[in-house]
Design a protein around this motif. Structure first.
Motif, PDB file in Angstrom:
ATOM      1  N   PHE A  73       0.661  -0.958   0.364  1.00  0.00           N
ATOM      2  CA  PHE A  73      -0.070  -0.305  -0.160  1.00  0.00           C
ATOM      3  C   PHE A  73       0.845   1.104   0.437  1.00  0.00           C
ATOM      4  CE2 PHE A  73      -2.487   3.819   1.699  1.00  0.00           C
ATOM      5  CZ  PHE A  73      -3.222   3.402   0.983  1.00  0.00           C
ATOM      6  N   LEU A  74       1.690   1.233   0.820  1.00  0.00           N
ATOM      7  CA  LEU A  74       2.651   2.878   0.501  1.00  0.00           C
ATOM      8  C   LEU A  74       3.651   3.160  -0.779  1.00  0.00           C
ATOM      9  CD1 LEU A  74       4.398   1.921   4.364  1.00  0.00           C
ATOM     10  CD2 LEU A  74       2.357   3.763   3.204  1.00  0.00           C
ATOM     11  N   HIS A  75       3.258   1.472  -0.971  1.00  0.00           N
ATOM     12  CA  HIS A  75       4.736   2.132  -2.011  1.00  0.00           C
ATOM     13  C   HIS A  75       3.351   2.462  -3.352  1.00  0.00           C
ATOM     14  CE1 HIS A  75       6.675   1.011  -5.720  1.00  0.00           C
ATOM     15  NE2 HIS A  75       5.912  -0.351  -6.511  1.00  0.00           N
ATOM     16  N   LEU A  76       2.343   2.108  -3.201  1.00  0.00           N
ATOM     17  CA  LEU A  76       1.092   2.553  -4.323  1.00  0.00           C
ATOM     18  C   LEU A  76       0.510   3.558  -4.036  1.00  0.00           C
ATOM     19  CD1 LEU A  76      -0.880  -1.225  -4.926  1.00  0.00           C
ATOM     20  CD2 LEU A  76       1.082   0.067  -6.186  1.00  0.00           C
ATOM     21  N   ALA A  77       1.085   4.111  -2.838  1.00  0.00           N
ATOM     22  CA  ALA A  77       0.761   5.450  -2.547  1.00  0.00           C
ATOM     23  C   ALA A  77       0.886   6.037  -2.979  1.00  0.00           C
ATOM     24  CB  ALA A  77      -0.679   5.288  -0.909  1.00  0.00           C
ATOM     25  N   ARG A  78       2.250   5.938  -2.973  1.00  0.00           N
ATOM     26  CA  ARG A  78       4.313   6.752  -3.298  1.00  0.00           C
ATOM     27  C   ARG A  78       4.096   7.124  -4.644  1.00  0.00           C
ATOM     28  NH1 ARG A  78       8.973   6.557  -5.182  1.00  0.00           N
ATOM     29  NH2 ARG A  78       8.350   3.999  -5.440  1.00  0.00           N
ATOM     30  N   LEU A  79       3.905   6.213  -5.510  1.00  0.00           N
ATOM     31  CA  LEU A  79       3.741   5.878  -6.468  1.00  0.00           C
ATOM     32  C   LEU A  79       2.720   6.852  -7.725  1.00  0.00           C
ATOM     33  CD1 LEU A  79       5.312   2.602  -7.870  1.00  0.00           C
ATOM     34  CD2 LEU A  79       6.075   4.544  -7.929  1.00  0.00           C
ATOM     35  N   ALA A  80       0.646   6.823  -6.323  1.00  0.00           N
ATOM     36  CA  ALA A  80       0.033   7.807  -6.876  1.00  0.00           C
ATOM     37  C   ALA A  80       0.063   9.190  -6.902  1.00  0.00           C
ATOM     38  CB  ALA A  80      -1.400   6.818  -6.204  1.00  0.00           C
ATOM     39  N   GLY A  81       0.899   9.599  -6.049  1.00  0.00           N
ATOM     40  CA  GLY A  81       1.971  10.937  -5.490  1.00  0.00           C
ATOM     41  C   GLY A  81       1.174  11.770  -4.458  1.00  0.00           C
TER      42      GLY A  81
END
Length: 156
Positions: A73-81
């Motif tokens: 989740f943290l990785h995806l949230a970061r990629l989503a800005g």
């Protein structure tokens, strides 16, 4: 691909009776990074023979699912800005009899509570991030256990 190692060690203690089932279930689990933790059978299964200050395999499974979901989740949230400043989860696993004499952790509920820096995702985007994290989580993809993400309906 990668390989992951866990060394598990147990030994009978003086005065214990293995044949009669009167022996401690406490053991050590050492991971390939050098971290060692105290392991045990669940107190719900072996009663007084469990090591109270140790982690049982069911708890380790719940923690592995929660940790994997969080990291994905943290990785995806970061990629989503999006910026995340804190993530907490009070995950809960349910051990049930699946048929006579067989038990399994049948359901794990994740309850992520996330603090955001800047603009938080709206409810729809937050749900999509959790769904994507679940789909990509290596551990969730490795088990038959139902994993439910019971995240707050709106970001904080």
């Amino acid at each position: 691909m990668s390989t992951h190692i866990a060394d598990v060690a147990w030994a009978l203690k003086p005065g214990e009776d293995f044949a009669a089932g009167r022996y401690g279930r406490g053991h050590t689990v050492t991971f390939d990074g050098g971290v060692t933790l105290a392991g045990t059978a669940s107190e719900h299964v072996v009663g007084k023979w469990a090591a109270r200050e140790a982690v049982d395999p069911e708890e380790m499974l719940v923690a592995a699912l929660s940790s994997c979901h969080m990291l994905t989740f943290l990785h995806l949230a970061r990629l989503a800005g999006f910026g995340v400043t804190a993530y907490r989860d009070h995950a809960e696993g349910v051990l049930e009899e699946t048929r006579p004499g067989r038990r399994a952790v049948t359901r794990v509920t994740l309850r992520p509570d996330i603090d955001w820096a800047g603009t938080a995702p709206d409810t729809e985007r937050l749900a999509a991030l959790h769904e994507a994290a679940h789909e990509e989580c290596f551990i969730a993809n490795s088990v038959r256990t139902e994993v439910v993400v019971a995240a707050p309906l709106s970001p904080r």
